[in-house]
Design an enzyme around this catalytic site. Sequence first.
Site, PDB file in Angstrom:
ATOM      1  N   LYS A 172       0.539   1.757 -14.138  1.00  0.00           N
ATOM      2  CA  LYS A 172      -0.270   0.785 -14.042  1.00  0.00           C
ATOM      3  C   LYS A 172      -0.811   0.763 -12.642  1.00  0.00           C
ATOM      4  CE  LYS A 172      -1.586  -3.041 -13.632  1.00  0.00           C
ATOM      5  NZ  LYS A 172      -2.669  -3.192 -12.586  1.00  0.00           N
ATOM      6  N   GLU A 247       9.774  -2.952  -4.439  1.00  0.00           N
ATOM      7  CA  GLU A 247       9.519  -2.914  -3.119  1.00  0.00           C
ATOM      8  C   GLU A 247       8.133  -3.957  -2.756  1.00  0.00           C
ATOM      9  OE1 GLU A 247      10.958  -0.482  -1.345  1.00  0.00           O
ATOM     10  OE2 GLU A 247      11.622   0.974  -2.554  1.00  0.00           O
ATOM     11  N   CYS A 281       2.743  -2.348   4.129  1.00  0.00           N
ATOM     12  CA  CYS A 281       3.848  -3.185   4.105  1.00  0.00           C
ATOM     13  C   CYS A 281       4.669  -3.199   5.216  1.00  0.00           C
ATOM     14  CB  CYS A 281       4.533  -2.836   2.909  1.00  0.00           C
ATOM     15  SG  CYS A 281       5.084  -1.213   2.727  1.00  0.00           S
ATOM     16  N   GLU A 382       3.531 -13.190   5.426  1.00  0.00           N
ATOM     17  CA  GLU A 382       2.707 -11.973   5.421  1.00  0.00           C
ATOM     18  C   GLU A 382       1.233 -12.119   5.245  1.00  0.00           C
ATOM     19  OE1 GLU A 382       2.560  -9.306   1.660  1.00  0.00           O
ATOM     20  OE2 GLU A 382       3.264  -7.516   3.203  1.00  0.00           O
TER      21      GLU A 382
HETATM   22  P1  NAD Z   1       0.050  -7.550  -6.321  1.00  0.00           P
HETATM   23  O1  NAD Z   1       1.536  -7.911  -6.227  1.00  0.00           O
HETATM   24  O2  NAD Z   1      -0.980  -8.410  -6.258  1.00  0.00           O
HETATM   25  O3  NAD Z   1      -0.190  -6.297  -7.274  1.00  0.00           O
HETATM   26  C1  NAD Z   1       0.692  -5.081  -7.527  1.00  0.00           C
HETATM   27  C2  NAD Z   1       0.492  -4.529  -8.777  1.00  0.00           C
HETATM   28  O4  NAD Z   1       1.146  -5.437  -9.615  1.00  0.00           O
HETATM   29  C3  NAD Z   1      -1.005  -4.198  -9.161  1.00  0.00           C
HETATM   30  O5  NAD Z   1      -1.059  -3.130 -10.104  1.00  0.00           O
HETATM   31  C4  NAD Z   1      -1.201  -5.420 -10.118  1.00  0.00           C
HETATM   32  O6  NAD Z   1      -2.222  -5.494 -11.192  1.00  0.00           O
HETATM   33  C5  NAD Z   1       0.327  -5.754 -10.577  1.00  0.00           C
HETATM   34  N1  NAD Z   1       0.541  -7.043 -11.233  1.00  0.00           N
HETATM   35  C6  NAD Z   1       0.077  -8.219 -10.682  1.00  0.00           C
HETATM   36  N2  NAD Z   1       0.769  -9.258 -11.560  1.00  0.00           N
HETATM   37  C7  NAD Z   1       1.554  -8.533 -12.395  1.00  0.00           C
HETATM   38  C8  NAD Z   1       2.505  -9.174 -13.335  1.00  0.00           C
HETATM   39  N3  NAD Z   1       2.769 -10.543 -13.549  1.00  0.00           N
HETATM   40  N4  NAD Z   1       3.255  -8.233 -14.076  1.00  0.00           N
HETATM   41  C9  NAD Z   1       3.208  -6.820 -13.719  1.00  0.00           C
HETATM   42  N5  NAD Z   1       2.241  -6.360 -12.907  1.00  0.00           N
HETATM   43  C10 NAD Z   1       1.597  -7.197 -12.103  1.00  0.00           C
HETATM   44  O7  NAD Z   1       0.030  -6.691  -4.660  1.00  0.00           O
HETATM   45  P2  NAD Z   1      -1.177  -5.924  -4.151  1.00  0.00           P
HETATM   46  O8  NAD Z   1      -2.240  -7.127  -3.666  1.00  0.00           O
HETATM   47  O9  NAD Z   1      -1.916  -5.038  -4.970  1.00  0.00           O
HETATM   48  O10 NAD Z   1      -0.524  -5.140  -2.724  1.00  0.00           O
HETATM   49  C11 NAD Z   1      -0.137  -5.850  -1.619  1.00  0.00           C
HETATM   50  C12 NAD Z   1       1.118  -6.112  -1.689  1.00  0.00           C
HETATM   51  O11 NAD Z   1       1.838  -4.921  -1.756  1.00  0.00           O
HETATM   52  C13 NAD Z   1       1.628  -6.595  -0.135  1.00  0.00           C
HETATM   53  O12 NAD Z   1       2.513  -7.886  -0.434  1.00  0.00           O
HETATM   54  C14 NAD Z   1       2.511  -5.364   0.258  1.00  0.00           C
HETATM   55  O13 NAD Z   1       3.340  -5.811   1.563  1.00  0.00           O
HETATM   56  C15 NAD Z   1       2.968  -4.903  -0.890  1.00  0.00           C
HETATM   57  N6  NAD Z   1       3.574  -3.470  -0.741  1.00  0.00           N
HETATM   58  C16 NAD Z   1       4.683  -3.169  -0.699  1.00  0.00           C
HETATM   59  C17 NAD Z   1       4.985  -1.992  -0.297  1.00  0.00           C
HETATM   60  C18 NAD Z   1       6.813  -1.533  -0.323  1.00  0.00           C
HETATM   61  O14 NAD Z   1       7.118  -0.392  -0.216  1.00  0.00           O
HETATM   62  N7  NAD Z   1       7.605  -2.612  -0.008  1.00  0.00           N
HETATM   63  C19 NAD Z   1       4.122  -0.982  -0.417  1.00  0.00           C
HETATM   64  C20 NAD Z   1       2.897  -1.197  -0.365  1.00  0.00           C
HETATM   65  C21 NAD Z   1       2.527  -2.635  -0.529  1.00  0.00           C
END
Ligand code: NAD
Length: 479
Positions: A172, A247, A281, A382
């Site tokens: 997804k 992550e 991140c 963040e």
């Molecule tokens: P997000 O949490 O909004 O979304 C991430 C994914 O989760 C998307 O595919 C989204 O559709 C899905 N999602 C949203 N709600 C959900 C739910 N209730 N259940 C299951 N899936 C759901 O994050 P984003 O805005 O896409 O990405 C940015 C964030 O990701 C930042 O906080 C960044 O630090 C983090 N990030 C972390 C890493 C790491 O390796 N630690 C790497 C890249 C990004």
Amino acid sequence: MDDLRNYIGGQFVAHSSSQWLDNLEPATGSHICRVPLSDASDIDAAVAAARAAQPAWGALSHSERADWLDRIADALEARYEEVATLESRDTGKPITLARAVDAHRSVSNFRFFAGMLREHEHEVFEMASATNYVINKPVGVGALITPWNLPLYLLSWKVAPAIGMGNTVVCKPSELTPLTADLLMRVIDEVGLPAGVVNLVHGDGAGAGAPLVAHSDVDLVSFTGGTATGEKVAASAAPAFKKLSLELGGKNSSIVFADCDMESTVAGVVRAGFLNQGQVCLCGSRVLVEDSAYDEFRDRFVEAVEAMRIGDPSDEATDLGALISESHLAKVQGYVELAKREGGVLLTGGTSCVPSGFEGGNWMAPTVIEGLSPDSRCATEEIFGPVVTIHPFSSEDEAVAIANNTRYGLAGSVWTSDLDKGRRVSEAIDTGMVWVNTWLHRDLRVPFGGVKDSGVGREGGKWSLDFFSEAMNVCVKHD
Ligand code: NAD
């Protein structure tokens, strides 16, 4: 570009509802394509396809599955430029970055895990009267959920070890950046991977992500995204005892000591702060500088930030592109306004800076703020954009205390010519990974992940193979 379709059981299929999301180009705001807003019934179909495919796939040997990973790597490599172009268009990142980081890593993730699988051996523990051997069985059906900042880089980082260890998966990807996930499905289809091994459902978090995590026939969840979403994913997955890797977000410090090599440190800390418009991140969005070098570092840092070229992501001379969405831009700008109210002084940036011809896009000048307390909201939350706060410190202990003063613990960097000090300070930081005199210098064999609110578990190298499998011990008594 045509409307996207889900990939389920080896077929590109329409989603069951009539709901769509418009995929907009971050640099221009123009329409790229429509993304299916799938729902629980699409998830049901994808999980059923993955479940049906798992026994035969899981029965292959490691080296047979490694061969499949290599075929995918070869086919992706043949489309290297297409991967980079789609990723740059979908995310707003510079094409040079999309080539060097996204396209490159997506291929090497498949190659790397193919190599690891071929080298993977059962561990053996001899006793006087018996031999123990450990086998790594597939977990079953995996849910792989990824964010928008490094779309194919992160998806391939999960798909390769997950299917390599004999699981079948439902992906997804972020609804904001679906293009390279769609391309990966076309590649997988082209190489003829058995139907149902990799499935993909497009959609948003509430409609597709949540039912996927909650699905009773999903055994494992690997989630990369924000900390607030990670809380929901954990709450849904934990009661069913699903294997879970989270992550999550970061707020990482770059710690600059006065004895550093000033030129390479300025360049490294600028890169750490602003790569991908600060939307990584691991970005070092809080810069801590030893007070005796503070003025010199600050002036050189601001000068280097102002020298970055912002503009057309498809132009090879561009250093910084657009932010992912209008709402994310508003959130980042909101933090700049908050910083002013918290007493911060803008050294550069803080404004929108729209390149000519890109008026509909999400643009923001790289921003450096000083004068904030290190425990202010802007210095501890963040922001995930091109905003860096800078703070003086007067001792090693103070630098470590400031670095540890956030809810996050993902990454960090230390800049000094004294490597003993570099190691000492690194080890004192509560975080998953630290670089000394470098940043984002990645070796795919090392553990990757965070502590505190940055996540649970480790992926990378053998940690990925462990997470995507169940270790089982067989103890055989000697005659
Ligand atoms: P997000 O949490 O909004 O979304 C991430 C994914 O989760 C998307 O595919 C989204 O559709 C899905 N999602 C949203 N709600 C959900 C739910 N209730 N259940 C299951 N899936 C759901 O994050 P984003 O805005 O896409 O990405 C940015 C964030 O990701 C930042 O906080 C960044 O630090 C983090 N990030 C972390 C890493 C790491 O390796 N630690 C790497 C890249 C990004």
